[in-house]
Scaffold this motif. Structure first.
Motif, PDB file in Angstrom:
ATOM      1  N   PRO A  47       0.819  -1.228   0.000  1.00 41.04           N
ATOM      2  CA  PRO A  47       0.000   0.000   0.000  1.00 41.04           C
ATOM      3  C   PRO A  47       0.846   1.269   0.000  1.00 41.04           C
ATOM      4  N   ASN A  48       1.919   1.271   0.784  1.00 47.93           N
ATOM      5  CA  ASN A  48       2.779   2.452   0.859  1.00 47.93           C
ATOM      6  C   ASN A  48       3.559   2.656  -0.438  1.00 47.93           C
ATOM      7  N   VAL A  49       3.982   1.565  -1.057  1.00 47.38           N
ATOM      8  CA  VAL A  49       4.716   1.662  -2.322  1.00 47.38           C
ATOM      9  C   VAL A  49       3.815   2.215  -3.412  1.00 47.38           C
ATOM     10  N   ARG A  50       2.599   1.715  -3.490  1.00 51.99           N
ATOM     11  CA  ARG A  50       1.681   2.193  -4.529  1.00 51.99           C
ATOM     12  C   ARG A  50       1.408   3.678  -4.386  1.00 51.99           C
ATOM     13  N   ARG A  51       1.222   4.118  -3.157  1.00 53.24           N
ATOM     14  CA  ARG A  51       0.958   5.540  -2.961  1.00 53.24           C
ATOM     15  C   ARG A  51       2.191   6.366  -3.313  1.00 53.24           C
ATOM     16  N   LEU A  52       3.362   5.889  -2.939  1.00 45.13           N
ATOM     17  CA  LEU A  52       4.590   6.616  -3.214  1.00 45.13           C
ATOM     18  C   LEU A  52       4.816   6.788  -4.713  1.00 45.13           C
ATOM     19  N   LEU A  53       4.526   5.757  -5.488  1.00 45.50           N
ATOM     20  CA  LEU A  53       4.776   5.789  -6.929  1.00 45.50           C
ATOM     21  C   LEU A  53       3.581   6.301  -7.723  1.00 45.50           C
ATOM     22  N   ASP A  54       2.586   6.812  -7.021  1.00 47.20           N
ATOM     23  CA  ASP A  54       1.448   7.423  -7.697  1.00 47.20           C
ATOM     24  C   ASP A  54       1.955   8.603  -8.530  1.00 47.20           C
ATOM     25  N   PRO A  55       1.475   8.748  -9.756  1.00 51.28           N
ATOM     26  CA  PRO A  55       2.007   9.803 -10.631  1.00 51.28           C
ATOM     27  C   PRO A  55       1.542  11.207 -10.290  1.00 51.28           C
ATOM     28  N   SER A  56       0.891  11.402  -9.165  1.00 52.77           N
ATOM     29  CA  SER A  56       0.410  12.746  -8.830  1.00 52.77           C
ATOM     30  C   SER A  56       1.000  13.223  -7.508  1.00 52.77           C
ATOM     31  N   PRO A  57       2.335  13.443  -7.459  1.00 58.39           N
ATOM     32  CA  PRO A  57       2.939  13.983  -6.239  1.00 58.39           C
ATOM     33  C   PRO A  57       2.529  15.435  -6.055  1.00 58.39           C
ATOM     34  N   PRO A  58       2.894  16.107  -4.946  1.00 58.92           N
ATOM     35  CA  PRO A  58       3.799  15.581  -3.924  1.00 58.92           C
ATOM     36  C   PRO A  58       3.097  14.646  -2.936  1.00 58.92           C
TER      37      PRO A  58
ATOM     38  N   ALA B  80       2.740  11.035   2.845  1.00 62.29           N
ATOM     39  CA  ALA B  80       2.250   9.981   3.728  1.00 62.29           C
ATOM     40  C   ALA B  80       3.369   9.179   4.372  1.00 62.29           C
ATOM     41  N   ALA B  81       4.435   8.879   3.609  1.00 58.89           N
ATOM     42  CA  ALA B  81       5.538   8.085   4.167  1.00 58.89           C
ATOM     43  C   ALA B  81       6.238   8.840   5.289  1.00 58.89           C
ATOM     44  N   ARG B  82       6.457  10.136   5.077  1.00 57.25           N
ATOM     45  CA  ARG B  82       7.117  10.926   6.117  1.00 57.25           C
ATOM     46  C   ARG B  82       6.202  11.124   7.320  1.00 57.25           C
ATOM     47  N   LEU B  83       4.906  11.209   7.081  1.00 58.14           N
ATOM     48  CA  LEU B  83       3.964  11.290   8.200  1.00 58.14           C
ATOM     49  C   LEU B  83       4.050  10.034   9.052  1.00 58.14           C
ATOM     50  N   MET B  84       4.047   8.863   8.402  1.00 59.13           N
ATOM     51  CA  MET B  84       4.120   7.610   9.149  1.00 59.13           C
ATOM     52  C   MET B  84       5.423   7.504   9.929  1.00 59.13           C
ATOM     53  N   LEU B  85       6.496   8.017   9.365  1.00 62.61           N
ATOM     54  CA  LEU B  85       7.778   7.998  10.074  1.00 62.61           C
ATOM     55  C   LEU B  85       7.718   8.904  11.293  1.00 62.61           C
ATOM     56  N   GLN B  86       7.095  10.067  11.159  1.00 63.05           N
ATOM     57  CA  GLN B  86       6.924  10.958  12.307  1.00 63.05           C
ATOM     58  C   GLN B  86       6.123  10.266  13.410  1.00 63.05           C
ATOM     59  N   LEU B  87       5.083   9.547  13.027  1.00 65.15           N
ATOM     60  CA  LEU B  87       4.289   8.815  14.012  1.00 65.15           C
ATOM     61  C   LEU B  87       5.122   7.731  14.680  1.00 65.15           C
TER      62      LEU B  87
ATOM     63  N   LEU C 108       9.682   2.134   6.545  1.00 70.26           N
ATOM     64  CA  LEU C 108       9.231   3.504   6.760  1.00 70.26           C
ATOM     65  C   LEU C 108      10.337   4.511   6.472  1.00 70.26           C
ATOM     66  N   ILE C 109      11.546   4.206   6.935  1.00 70.47           N
ATOM     67  CA  ILE C 109      12.675   5.109   6.705  1.00 70.47           C
ATOM     68  C   ILE C 109      13.017   5.183   5.221  1.00 70.47           C
ATOM     69  N   SER C 110      13.101   4.029   4.570  1.00 71.65           N
ATOM     70  CA  SER C 110      13.483   3.988   3.159  1.00 71.65           C
ATOM     71  C   SER C 110      12.464   4.704   2.278  1.00 71.65           C
ATOM     72  N   LEU C 111      11.184   4.443   2.517  1.00 74.14           N
ATOM     73  CA  LEU C 111      10.147   5.069   1.699  1.00 74.14           C
ATOM     74  C   LEU C 111      10.064   6.573   1.960  1.00 74.14           C
ATOM     75  N   ALA C 112      10.302   6.991   3.188  1.00 73.59           N
ATOM     76  CA  ALA C 112      10.315   8.426   3.491  1.00 73.59           C
ATOM     77  C   ALA C 112      11.465   9.120   2.772  1.00 73.59           C
ATOM     78  N   GLU C 113      12.622   8.464   2.672  1.00 74.96           N
ATOM     79  CA  GLU C 113      13.755   9.032   1.945  1.00 74.96           C
ATOM     80  C   GLU C 113      13.433   9.194   0.461  1.00 74.96           C
ATOM     81  N   ILE C 114      12.795   8.171  -0.113  1.00 71.15           N
ATOM     82  CA  ILE C 114      12.425   8.244  -1.530  1.00 71.15           C
ATOM     83  C   ILE C 114      11.382   9.331  -1.743  1.00 71.15           C
TER      84      ILE C 114
ATOM     85  N   GLU D 129      12.305   2.457  -7.999  1.00 65.66           N
ATOM     86  CA  GLU D 129      11.891   1.056  -8.051  1.00 65.66           C
ATOM     87  C   GLU D 129      13.042   0.123  -7.694  1.00 65.66           C
ATOM     88  N   PHE D 130      14.269   0.506  -8.098  1.00 68.94           N
ATOM     89  CA  PHE D 130      15.435  -0.286  -7.691  1.00 68.94           C
ATOM     90  C   PHE D 130      15.594  -0.260  -6.172  1.00 68.94           C
ATOM     91  N   ARG D 131      15.485   0.913  -5.572  1.00 67.87           N
ATOM     92  CA  ARG D 131      15.666   1.030  -4.128  1.00 67.87           C
ATOM     93  C   ARG D 131      14.577   0.269  -3.376  1.00 67.87           C
TER      94      ARG D 131
END
Length: 231
Positions: free
Chosen positions: A101-112, A115-122, A172-178, A195-197
């Motif tokens: 679920p987190n990967v799909r949202r991250l790679l959604d073509p409509s940034p910014p 969510a990943a950084r929010l989850m990391l803050q939590l 959480l850390i890796s996806l927030a960095e991306i 996608e490689f990362r």
């Protein structure tokens, strides 16, 4: 219909403004005044009128982001279990269910995306993480954790929980960095590199879960009458 679409326009603007601020400057550092301003609200009572408090905004945001994620994890888990025919799921399957679920949202073509950084803050704020768990959105994570225990009956419960927590934190850390790179680089952001990362992160998470239990870890467990879970 997603939880995000069920909010009124004004509420949605306030929640999305809060998400960006919570994710980029921290939950504790974000004020109601800042959220109102970021949402373009001239009425400084907008948060109080629509939500009642800053915490209620966070609750609405958590529900908006985690309800679809829980739904997808539940569907993926049911599908994997059906195909498994009763066998325990593989580590790769469980990692896939956990992060998809987190990967799909991250790679959604409509940034910014925030969510990943929010989850990391939590995750790094124990009080906030426990609030997150009390609201119920972590139920799919517990399902995956239960499946992991079923697949590893030979490991102490404390080890399984520690491995699961460590793998989840890694994601959480890796996806927030991306996600941050996606915002910072804009059109120069490389989806191929992302996608490689992510693929490499999956492999690393599987390695963490499947690593042998060290002699030091066994000694530490034996030396402590009770292993304390911090979360």
């Amino acid at each position: 219909m997603t939880a995000e679409l069920e909010l009124s326009d004004t509420k949605r603007e306030l929640v999305l403004a809060a998400e960006k601020l919570f994710a980029t400057q921290g939950i504790a550092a974000t004020t109601i005044r800042q959220i109102n301003a970021a949402a373009g609200q001239k009425n400084q009572s907008a948060i109080h009128y629509h939500f009642g408090s800053r915490e209620a905004v966070l609750d609405a945001l958590i529900e908006m982001r985690t309800t679809p994620a829980n739904r997808l994890r539940t569907e993926l888990l049911a599908d994997c279990r059906a195909r498994a025919g009763g066998r325990p799921l593989s580590t790769h399957e469980m990692v896939h269910i956990l992060i998809e679920p987190n990967v799909r949202r991250l790679l959604d073509p409509s940034p910014p995306n925030y969510a990943a950084r929010l989850m990391l803050q939590l995750r790094v704020d124990l009080e906030m993480w426990r609030r997150y768990e009390r609201l119920g959105p972590a139920e799919s994570l517990e399902e995956i954790h239960a499946e992991l225990r079923r697949a590893r009956p030979f490991l102490p419960t404390a080890v399984v929980r520690s491995r699961f927590r460590l793998a989840n934190n890694m994601s959480l850390i890796s996806l927030a960095e991306i996600e941050y790179a996606q915002e910072r680089l804009g059109p120069r952001f490389s989806r191929d590199e992302a996608e490689f990362r992510i693929a490499d992160m999956r492999a690393a998470m599987c390695a963490v879960i499947d690593a042998p239990v060290s002699a030091d870890a066994v000694f530490a467990m034996q030396a402590s009458p009770k292993i304390i879970d911090v979360d």
